[in-house]
Design an enzyme around this catalytic site. Structure first.
Site, mmCIF file in Angstrom:
data_model
loop_
_atom_site.group_PDB
_atom_site.id
_atom_site.type_symbol
_atom_site.label_atom_id
_atom_site.label_comp_id
_atom_site.label_asym_id
_atom_site.label_seq_id
_atom_site.Cartn_x
_atom_site.Cartn_y
_atom_site.Cartn_z
ATOM 1 N N LYS A 1 -6.715 -11.427 4.278
ATOM 2 C CA LYS A 1 -5.994 -10.147 4.250
ATOM 3 C C LYS A 1 -4.920 -10.147 3.168
ATOM 4 C CE LYS A 1 -4.859 -10.423 8.626
ATOM 5 N NZ LYS A 1 -5.644 -11.637 8.981
ATOM 6 N N THR A 2 -4.125 -11.208 3.114
ATOM 7 C CA THR A 2 -3.094 -11.294 2.079
ATOM 8 C C THR A 2 -3.709 -11.412 0.694
ATOM 9 O OG1 THR A 2 -1.555 -12.323 3.637
ATOM 10 C CG2 THR A 2 -1.076 -12.594 1.301
ATOM 11 N N ARG B 1 -8.742 -20.534 5.069
ATOM 12 C CA ARG B 1 -7.450 -21.222 5.110
ATOM 13 C C ARG B 1 -7.592 -22.613 5.704
ATOM 14 N NH1 ARG B 1 -3.064 -17.876 8.027
ATOM 15 N NH2 ARG B 1 -3.162 -16.723 6.050
ATOM 16 N N THR C 1 -3.267 -8.935 12.706
ATOM 17 C CA THR C 1 -4.224 -9.730 13.473
ATOM 18 C C THR C 1 -4.501 -9.093 14.831
ATOM 19 O OG1 THR C 1 -2.403 -11.083 14.321
ATOM 20 C CG2 THR C 1 -3.542 -11.882 12.362
ATOM 21 N N ASP D 1 2.937 -7.314 5.976
ATOM 22 C CA ASP D 1 2.159 -8.246 6.786
ATOM 23 C C ASP D 1 2.579 -8.122 8.246
ATOM 24 O OD1 ASP D 1 0.296 -10.146 7.299
ATOM 25 O OD2 ASP D 1 1.498 -11.848 6.603
#
Length: 355
Positions: free
Chosen positions: A82-83, A235, A176, A127
């Site tokens: 997402k980032t 990640r 999330t 975020d």
């Protein structure tokens, strides 16, 4: 005891690195490896093909029309990009980026500097947007729709409202937990995209590319071992890659092959499904103490001397997704696949929950 000064007003950023835009974090503060491994443009991204293709079309159309991109909401589990999307989009558009956190915007006055400093067509990335307080959320409504904000000056009978116009900008929200967003806020995003987990081939390609960026060559078997242990999440794959690199540097003269990767992951306690020691302890407790279930999560948490939130938010989602356990009306229960992963034969009733 005197406090040590971490960064004084005389300190400056390195000359070869530009200062960050207002509200964003400098790479040195977010981790140089994370910045180095993260793709710079959407055409460099691996996975999320349909999402990336739709966003590329929207970005290309906005650039051709010379208009700001519509507001975007990205949702999905942590670590899926997402980032990365939020930082790649302004680069592809050639505009500036501001970064904020929903938890840090406690009042409308905290959001106001981001809105007033937004340039024409720039991107504001928030975020964990579901953590915005109600007052801040409602303050954003006219800013998102009409590019204006109403500011109240003074108090009581002397108070007056000033209408301030904003330069058109794009808001990108990441969350999330999209269910915690209010319907009025969700409906103000013209583009909504859900990010899903990555498959094995995509993770292997990510591991290979990032190993090249880290100047650490590895063979296909090592990439496969790392990808298998990454829970479908880039990640986690990057974290596993860094650990295998450290292990190979210390124990194997920098050689990263399948055998070294297997030994490194085994030392970390991670198996081929990506389960760590805490995951296996959870499964083994249900099997040994509660005979495979069903059992309530509170009972398991008390047995493990662990908070229930830790099990429900951190441990169980992956075990449920990999079909090692199921949630029944009576509690958690091991599946046939769960028994087999622990090297045990399931009782006859467990076949009802076979994968």
């Amino acid at each position: 005891m005197p406090r040590e000064t971490i960064l004084s007003s005389d300190d400056s950023w390195p000359e070869d690195e530009p200062e960050s835009t207002f509200g964003s974090e400098h790479p040195a503060r977010t981790g140089e490896d994370d910045v180095a491994l993260r793709p710079k443009h959407m055409n460099e991204m691996v996975g999320q093909r349909q999402v990336a293709e739709r966003l590329r079309i929207a970005v290309d159309a906005a650039a051709k029309r010379g208009e700001p991109l519509g507001h975007i909401l990205l949702d999905g589990p942590p670590g899926l990009g997402k980032t990365t999307f939020a930082t790649c989009i302004p680069r592809d558009l050639g505009v500036s980026l501001q970064i904020a956190s929903g938890a840090a915007l406690a009042a409308p006055k905290d959001l106001l500097p981001y809105l007033t400093n937004a340039e024409e067509g720039s991107v504001l990335f928030i975020d964990e947007i579901h953590r915005l307080p109600k007052a801040v959320e409602e303050f954003m409504y006219p800013a998102m729709e009409d590019f204006r904000v109403d500011i109240t000056l003074g108090e009581g009978v002397n108070a007056r409202t000033v209408n301030m116009n904003l330069r058109p900008f794009t808001l990108i929200g990441a969350t999330t937990r999209t269910g915690l967003l209010s319907a009025p806020l969700r409906d103000r995003f013209q583009i909504r995209e859900h990010l899903d987990f990555y498959d094995l081939e995509e993770l292997m390609e990510i591991v290979r590319r990032n190993a090249t960026k880290l100047r650490t060559p590895l063979d296909d078997e090592a990439a496969r071992q790392i990808a298998l242990a990454s829970r479908g999440t880039p990640r986690i794959a990057n974290n596993r890659l860094r650990w295998v690199r450290d292990y190979s540097t210390s124990k194997a003269d920098g050689q990263m092959n399948g055998e070294v990767a297997h030994a490194a992951l085994a030392m970390l306690g991670v198996d081929q499904l990506g389960l760590d020691p805490q995951d296996r302890k959870y499964l083994e407790t249900i099997l040994r103490v509660f005979h495979g279930g069903p059992v309530g999560v509170e009972a398991v948490a008390h047995t493990l001397n662990t908070a229930c939130d830790t099990l429900t938010d951190e441990v169980e989602p992956f075990l449920l997704r990999t079909e090692l356990v199921v949630r029944t009306p009576r509690g958690r229960k091991l599946t046939t696949k769960g028994y087999e992963h622990l090297g045990q034969s399931p009782p006859g009733g467990a076949t009802l929950f076979a994968s």
